[in-house]
Design an enzyme around this catalytic site. Sequence first.
Site, PDB file in Angstrom:
ATOM      1  N   THR A 281      41.464  40.651  30.685  1.00  0.00           N
ATOM      2  CA  THR A 281      41.376  39.245  31.107  1.00  0.00           C
ATOM      3  C   THR A 281      40.381  39.029  32.246  1.00  0.00           C
ATOM      4  OG1 THR A 281      43.217  39.578  32.621  1.00  0.00           O
ATOM      5  CG2 THR A 281      43.756  38.749  30.427  1.00  0.00           C
ATOM      6  N   GLY A 282      39.910  40.123  32.847  1.00  0.00           N
ATOM      7  CA  GLY A 282      38.986  40.014  33.981  1.00  0.00           C
ATOM      8  C   GLY A 282      37.566  39.716  33.548  1.00  0.00           C
TER       9      GLY A 282
ATOM     10  N   SER B 132      47.427  43.307  32.672  1.00  0.00           N
ATOM     11  CA  SER B 132      48.575  43.503  33.562  1.00  0.00           C
ATOM     12  C   SER B 132      49.880  43.155  32.841  1.00  0.00           C
ATOM     13  CB  SER B 132      48.420  42.591  34.772  1.00  0.00           C
ATOM     14  OG  SER B 132      48.606  41.254  34.366  1.00  0.00           O
TER      15      SER B 132
ATOM     16  N   ASP C 174      40.294  46.814  37.758  1.00  0.00           N
ATOM     17  CA  ASP C 174      40.038  46.828  39.197  1.00  0.00           C
ATOM     18  C   ASP C 174      40.257  48.241  39.723  1.00  0.00           C
ATOM     19  OD1 ASP C 174      39.410  44.205  39.531  1.00  0.00           O
ATOM     20  OD2 ASP C 174      41.388  43.580  40.233  1.00  0.00           O
TER      21      ASP C 174
ATOM     22  N   CYS D  90      26.459  47.635  39.486  1.00  0.00           N
ATOM     23  CA  CYS D  90      25.499  46.723  38.869  1.00  0.00           C
ATOM     24  C   CYS D  90      24.124  46.744  39.528  1.00  0.00           C
ATOM     25  CB  CYS D  90      26.057  45.291  38.861  1.00  0.00           C
ATOM     26  SG  CYS D  90      26.625  44.719  40.466  1.00  0.00           S
TER      27      CYS D  90
ATOM     28  N   HIS E 118      20.585  40.050  39.031  1.00  0.00           N
ATOM     29  CA  HIS E 118      20.337  40.598  40.366  1.00  0.00           C
ATOM     30  C   HIS E 118      18.837  40.812  40.556  1.00  0.00           C
ATOM     31  CE1 HIS E 118      24.514  40.966  40.869  1.00  0.00           C
ATOM     32  NE2 HIS E 118      24.689  42.262  40.851  1.00  0.00           N
TER      33      HIS E 118
END
EC number: 1.2.1.11
Lengths: 363, 363, 363, 363
Positions: B15-16, B40, B88, B154, B254
């Site tokens: 879901t992140g 989670s 995470d 990244c 970036h």
Amino acid sequence: MSPIIKKKAGVLGATGSVGQRFILLLAEHPDFELSVLGASPRSAGKKYKDAVTWKQVDLLPESSSEIVVCECKAEYFADCDVVFSGLDADFAGEIEKEFVDNGLVIVSNAKNYRRDPNVPLVVPIVNVDHIDLIENTIKNQTDKKGFQICISNCSTAGLVAPLKPLIEKFGPIEFLTATTLQAISGAGFSPGVSGIDILDNIVPYISGEEEKMEWEVKKILGSYETSSNEIKLLSDKEIKVSAQCNRVPVSDGHTECISFKFKSRPAPSVEQVKQAMSEYVCDAYKLGCPSAPPHSIIVLDEANRPQPRLDRNRGNGYAVTVGRVREDPIFDFKMVVLSHNTIIGAAGAGILIAEYLLAKRLI
Amino acid sequence: MSPIIKKKAGVLGATGSVGQRFILLLAEHPDFELSVLGASPRSAGKKYKDAVTWKQVDLLPESSSEIVVCECKAEYFADCDVVFSGLDADFAGEIEKEFVDNGLVIVSNAKNYRRDPNVPLVVPIVNVDHIDLIENTIKNQTDKKGFQICISNCSTAGLVAPLKPLIEKFGPIEFLTATTLQAISGAGFSPGVSGIDILDNIVPYISGEEEKMEWEVKKILGSYETSSNEIKLLSDKEIKVSAQCNRVPVSDGHTECISFKFKSRPAPSVEQVKQAMSEYVCDAYKLGCPSAPPHSIIVLDEANRPQPRLDRNRGNGYAVTVGRVREDPIFDFKMVVLSHNTIIGAAGAGILIAEYLLAKRLI
Amino acid sequence: MSPIIKKKAGVLGATGSVGQRFILLLAEHPDFELSVLGASPRSAGKKYKDAVTWKQVDLLPESSSEIVVCECKAEYFADCDVVFSGLDADFAGEIEKEFVDNGLVIVSNAKNYRRDPNVPLVVPIVNVDHIDLIENTIKNQTDKKGFQICISNCSTAGLVAPLKPLIEKFGPIEFLTATTLQAISGAGFSPGVSGIDILDNIVPYISGEEEKMEWEVKKILGSYETSSNEIKLLSDKEIKVSAQCNRVPVSDGHTECISFKFKSRPAPSVEQVKQAMSEYVCDAYKLGCPSAPPHSIIVLDEANRPQPRLDRNRGNGYAVTVGRVREDPIFDFKMVVLSHNTIIGAAGAGILIAEYLLAKRLI
Amino acid sequence: MSPIIKKKAGVLGATGSVGQRFILLLAEHPDFELSVLGASPRSAGKKYKDAVTWKQVDLLPESSSEIVVCECKAEYFADCDVVFSGLDADFAGEIEKEFVDNGLVIVSNAKNYRRDPNVPLVVPIVNVDHIDLIENTIKNQTDKKGFQICISNCSTAGLVAPLKPLIEKFGPIEFLTATTLQAISGAGFSPGVSGIDILDNIVPYISGEEEKMEWEVKKILGSYETSSNEIKLLSDKEIKVSAQCNRVPVSDGHTECISFKFKSRPAPSVEQVKQAMSEYVCDAYKLGCPSAPPHSIIVLDEANRPQPRLDRNRGNGYAVTVGRVREDPIFDFKMVVLSHNTIIGAAGAGILIAEYLLAKRLI
């Protein structure tokens, strides 16, 4: 107490971005009063409020709004004690020369005369001592005493300010790199940076900016030589500068990530570097110039500062803010410098230079 | 022609921010099919479309939306040929270990195992050869053959890509500086960067980012040593890296302003540097990996490029774009590098690594 | 199967914002091939890639980059089956007339002929039936058969699309208010909206925009009258429109908050309104036009949608997205409409109109 | 001259967005001095500078930075003449009640008691006369005289201000529509609006906001009834309000596009409407409240104003700016209203209410 008689100030390029800032800063100035506004023939003859597209966050001062704009000819500015120029480089060369030839004092934001060795290039919290050149020059003149002082490029101002006390204390800096994140107000209004070019975007290029920064550092940190009556640049051996310039979606405030190496070994500690910057008091402040910040360099300890939105107005925009001072794996130190590009980096620098001229009785 | 049987893929942290990207990239992948989604306990048991706050510009693929999310336990992923982890760091350590211990193949975007000398840290357009370590390890195993590969940070991905062909051609780089202007998508969603912190602003700090960049470069550009069966880092003598990281108001992409110096003299010319990067073809492309870009490094000649809004999607986000290659007054060269932080800098890198694993029959 | 012979297309104002979009959309079009590019005398004679400052997120198509730009004179476009005009209003009037007089077919984004009752003003997912006027006109002509069709104003397109099926189903709309939040790409490039004017800001005014919206709705939702061979506008009694237009810091995608009241009582339910919009299929799609979206109006149920960054590309920018359909305390309903201002609101509309002309054998 | 004894002020929710604003406004206030700071148990016991993540453009006042934060219990605030609450609605209900029960005066930005007919809901440039309710209530009390006043929702403040003089002069408004473009500072900090959700984007929904606006207008423009000692709302027949609320990428300043129709015919002219607003002087100013703006409503004639970046600070953020007053094709008038959401729309309103309480000797 006798009434203060304010010095008369003119502004060239009055409708442009830098001109508008000069007008704001002069509106409530204790020592200067705005007297003449010069702009293009298209604007001449109109009231200022009708000639300008005012784009400042502060309102157009009422005292300036009714002034009738004139063309940029010296004759109209004859009464001015000092004339601030926000002219575009396309016009500044000829017009500013005519003004100086007619005995006027020009403090200019244009780039045209910055490389002239007889013209001081001044960041007023850094090298007002270069103005000694003017003092020496005009004391021998019997007739006209027009002269010119140039304001530095906006991104140069933020860069040299913290270096000044560091060099004074720890000796020459051998290498200096600076990557800038520059605000869009620095690009002026017509047309300036277009919205579609900068929204959700970075433009990694500003025409001529890197060359200006790499060169101007050497002049501003150079020295006035009485023998030749010229400003002598630092040589490549005394400092090597490499700049990379970017335009970012920020309204005001140039952020610069810099790293540098002192020539002398051992290098000072991080604490010594921070202390030297914090303790620095500029000559303009010592002389009582009203806009000079008591602390020219504000050193922050928070990990994520300085930030343009939160820190650009420190010292009313006349102070430079430094953060993240830390050791660098390649050079000695790296840190982040923030300066207000339209105040200490442009119009404000001009005002502070004029305050110094007044304090030194050069106007 | 016989039908292609796709490999089964799982996603951890589905879901992140990174998990959502994995799902998008897998939705139309020729060789992988999304099979299991882990998140989670709060999300477990819900359909994915009900568990996720979908924030991608592309729509949530219908094929994924109905999958019922499970907890991140190896037993639920037993059928997966490869599991992509967008967990995470707080959770990745333990969960990923359990998966590998149970014989699963993990390609992870988390930082937890990046410094493990037995875990390849891979930018797939740069150092897929480090995966030889895995090949050598598992060929001697008779039982379970779970293993782990880490995706780089990244901002590291964009930095190392152009260095790879330059080092191959011109030898070691002694000094390397990088100042980054990083997009906010890199900070994830919960909470990520708040709007009030980044609107009209720069944040000159990203926690842990500079350390990651300075260290990861040494591993990715290091080498696989068969004797120790470990990845050997470049030493400080082989490369010194200094990074300064900034968050900017850009959604994706970036930008990095870098400068570097080769160890060997004389240095190559600007043209030689540009040519070496333009000609570079990565191993993953040579092996036919479908997402690998034909040109891993796209060199632009326009003065004001690359720009994130205009160039971040080149090579579908798998290519790195380089511009403004020029001589540097201090080091040899400076230039601007742009990479898509959520594709080659995160989820896309994972997909391309898996494609390479498949091409090498490691999954 | 015999090879498809593509129709030849020209583009007027090829270097501008709308012109660039036409070129992108034509580059991979199945039925049209870009043949002639017209721009100002300043650009004429140059290769397109040298004449243009390309500002699109997608790359300049190679096939277009080498075309030599010509002046906007009909003689150079004689071979074109259709000519798309992205000209500024300052030039469009005379040039487009010359083209039509010379027998060419013009599909124009300029405002100049929108109010001509003999020129259909077309939002191609709404009122292609107005093109019957052209069909009837040219069938009686023996000689030249040049004609013109106008694309609507960008903010009008998003407004009328959802109204079409609602009026069809529930009868006339008596009152309609629309407050727009318009993207900056709609303002073009030279100069367009300046960055300093729109960063951290709203401009609550777009010159002429409200008048255009209030008037164009009446023509687009009006009807073709065979008797007079004119488009007949809705009267003030048939619809009253009030628009308030704002420029916002968004790159692409116009958001409109609208409210409206049907003439008939009782009003339909929220569900009926949503269903009518969801079920609507436009004539261009029924006729097989390749760019026509299968669902012209996409109705979203999420509370906080549509959002420009997430929804502007639905239906490849040819569909309009509607959300937050709810009862209004004053009128019957309020809702939010999002449309891609440079696709269905400008160049894309032109392409889809041309596809319809082709399907109807009018070109 | 005898020294002025300042009134003691407390702040609840001191570390939050509204709390920080209260602290800034109190720091240099002529009549109040900050005395107690209350926050969550997590912050209690820390110095304020250590408990807060300061996010204001103005620096954290030194005088406040050393105050030790306490929990939000009435006993710690017993000495306060007035307590400003910036508490979240989740906590405000219970805490504020305890304070009032203990005889304290609460001026609250929370929504919890806004609908209580015994609690005035006050926009201090509009309806300070509702505070008569408090005066009447406490004059009969012999013991404790705690009471509560609520600050309106931020977007309501901008809406009702210009309506006040219009209703006074031209009678009731029958219909009122408002579409808002609201700044992100209004969403607070934790988490507030995330950057990725608002960059290059609009969110056309703010939870509960439209309902608040539509209801609060009726209370603020309603009247204090001495008979019932309650605030009586306007009925649906006296005003109908429809609001559509959007979040936009602006830091401070809510823009609202409104249209409205008076009940009486004939309607006044545009000039009369502008004059009525320009001439309006609020009661708080007449009473000499130091923060009250001499002109509560500033009417601009420029076509493209008000703009948040340029106009939000007029009257130090206590004035509301109105522009583009013009006739509306459906109702009588449409216009654009701008108000500073954290000053007159939140903390500043609280300060000005307290100034009024002081002027009326209610504290």
